[in-house]
Design an enzyme around this catalytic site. Structure first.
Site, PDB file in Angstrom:
ATOM      1  CE  LYS A  11     -18.323  22.893  13.005  1.00  0.00           C
ATOM      2  NZ  LYS A  11     -19.758  23.278  13.078  1.00  0.00           N
ATOM      3  CE1 TYR A  51     -18.638  28.777  13.172  1.00  0.00           C
ATOM      4  CE2 TYR A  51     -17.157  28.322  14.881  1.00  0.00           C
ATOM      5  CZ  TYR A  51     -17.908  27.769  13.671  1.00  0.00           C
ATOM      6  OH  TYR A  51     -17.798  26.482  13.535  1.00  0.00           O
ATOM      7  CG  ASN A 114     -22.422  20.403  12.788  1.00  0.00           C
ATOM      8  OD1 ASN A 114     -21.160  20.811  12.996  1.00  0.00           O
ATOM      9  ND2 ASN A 114     -23.200  21.387  12.051  1.00  0.00           N
ATOM     10  CG  HIS A 117     -16.424  25.610   9.248  1.00  0.00           C
ATOM     11  ND1 HIS A 117     -17.680  26.387   9.386  1.00  0.00           N
ATOM     12  CD2 HIS A 117     -15.588  26.071   8.406  1.00  0.00           C
ATOM     13  CE1 HIS A 117     -17.148  27.433   8.572  1.00  0.00           C
ATOM     14  NE2 HIS A 117     -16.286  27.302   8.148  1.00  0.00           N
ATOM     15  CD  GLU A 128     -15.160  30.550   6.751  1.00  0.00           C
ATOM     16  OE1 GLU A 128     -14.922  29.373   6.260  1.00  0.00           O
ATOM     17  OE2 GLU A 128     -16.125  31.085   7.037  1.00  0.00           O
TER      18      GLU A 128
HETATM   19  P1  RTP Z   1     -20.523  25.367   9.528  1.00  0.00           P
HETATM   20  O1  RTP Z   1     -20.570  27.058   9.503  1.00  0.00           O
HETATM   21  O2  RTP Z   1     -20.124  25.052  10.737  1.00  0.00           O
HETATM   22  O3  RTP Z   1     -19.830  24.965   8.299  1.00  0.00           O
HETATM   23  O4  RTP Z   1     -22.080  24.733   9.458  1.00  0.00           O
HETATM   24  P2  RTP Z   1     -23.411  25.604   8.558  1.00  0.00           P
HETATM   25  O5  RTP Z   1     -22.863  26.577   7.711  1.00  0.00           O
HETATM   26  O6  RTP Z   1     -24.070  24.237   8.039  1.00  0.00           O
HETATM   27  O7  RTP Z   1     -24.332  26.116   9.689  1.00  0.00           O
HETATM   28  P3  RTP Z   1     -24.192  27.696  10.388  1.00  0.00           P
HETATM   29  O8  RTP Z   1     -25.753  28.134  10.197  1.00  0.00           O
HETATM   30  O9  RTP Z   1     -23.240  28.576   9.490  1.00  0.00           O
HETATM   31  O10 RTP Z   1     -23.837  27.462  11.911  1.00  0.00           O
HETATM   32  C1  RTP Z   1     -22.663  27.392  12.273  1.00  0.00           C
HETATM   33  C2  RTP Z   1     -22.514  26.270  13.207  1.00  0.00           C
HETATM   34  O11 RTP Z   1     -23.252  26.505  14.399  1.00  0.00           O
HETATM   35  C3  RTP Z   1     -23.876  25.375  15.196  1.00  0.00           C
HETATM   36  N1  RTP Z   1     -25.308  25.631  15.223  1.00  0.00           N
HETATM   37  N2  RTP Z   1     -26.070  25.405  16.214  1.00  0.00           N
HETATM   38  N3  RTP Z   1     -28.171  24.957  18.050  1.00  0.00           N
HETATM   39  C4  RTP Z   1     -28.225  25.275  16.981  1.00  0.00           C
HETATM   40  O12 RTP Z   1     -29.494  25.546  16.487  1.00  0.00           O
HETATM   41  C5  RTP Z   1     -27.124  25.539  15.974  1.00  0.00           C
HETATM   42  N4  RTP Z   1     -27.358  26.009  14.670  1.00  0.00           N
HETATM   43  C6  RTP Z   1     -26.114  26.085  14.180  1.00  0.00           C
HETATM   44  C7  RTP Z   1     -23.267  24.142  14.135  1.00  0.00           C
HETATM   45  O13 RTP Z   1     -22.106  23.628  14.575  1.00  0.00           O
HETATM   46  C8  RTP Z   1     -23.098  24.969  12.967  1.00  0.00           C
HETATM   47  O14 RTP Z   1     -22.327  24.081  12.099  1.00  0.00           O
HETATM   48 MG    MG Z   2     -21.726  28.149   8.297  1.00  0.00          MG
END
Ligand code: RTP
Ligand code: MG
Length: 140
Positions: A11, A51, A114, A117, A128
């Protein structure tokens, strides 16, 4: 054990801090092979499409803004149980909750910035990968 492919993004917080090599090395050390890789700067439309599942979430606009704030490196990772293995080495979404030694615990700045992804299922991995790569760009 099954040989799988998953999709990864390094990222903008990581490219900004020149951590592309460090993140890639952590993925390789976990047993994953980079079978495709390119550095791109996503358009707003590309990031919104990618997204799309999060469109109704409160963090959607911030997330899209962050993902287009700088270049990213999109990658296809191959290995035994690649989807689960990648999620394991990434660590929890919020770096404060991530296990020691994971990419997010070691390198991430915040729950949004973070660092990586990773696809959350084999089905989404295929979708994807196809979103960013043509078959000829992936060399296993
Ligand atoms: P990713 O999709 O990026 O691999 O991450 P993930 O599954 O761990 O998290 P996801 O729930 O799919 O959320 C996608 C990305 O959105 C951002 N995020 N921001 N501000 C917030 O509360 C929040 N929550 C999620 C993060 O960049 C997350 O990786
Ligand atoms: Mg995710």
């Amino acid at each position: 054990m099954a040989l799988e492919r998953t999709f990864s993004i390094i990222k903008p917080d990581a490219t900004r801090r020149n951590l592309t090599g460090k993140v890639t090395a952590m993925l390789e050390d976990a047993g994953l092979r980079i079978v495709a890789s390119k550095r791109i700067h996503m358009t707003k439309e590309q990031a919104e499409g990618f997204y799309g599942v999060h469109r109704e979430r409160p963090f959607f606009n911030d997330l899209v803004g962050f993902m287009i704030s700088g270049p990213v490196v999109v990658q296809v990772l191959e290995g035994e149980n690649a989807v689960a293995k990648n999620r394991e080495v990434m660590g929890a979404t919020n770096p404060a909750n991530a296990d020691e030694g994971t990419i997010r615990k070691t390198l991430a700045e915040s729950i949004e910035a973070n660092t990586v992804h990773g696809s959350d299922s084999l089905e989404n991995a295929k979708i994807e990968i196809d979103y960013f790569f043509s078959p000829a760009e992936i060399v296993g």
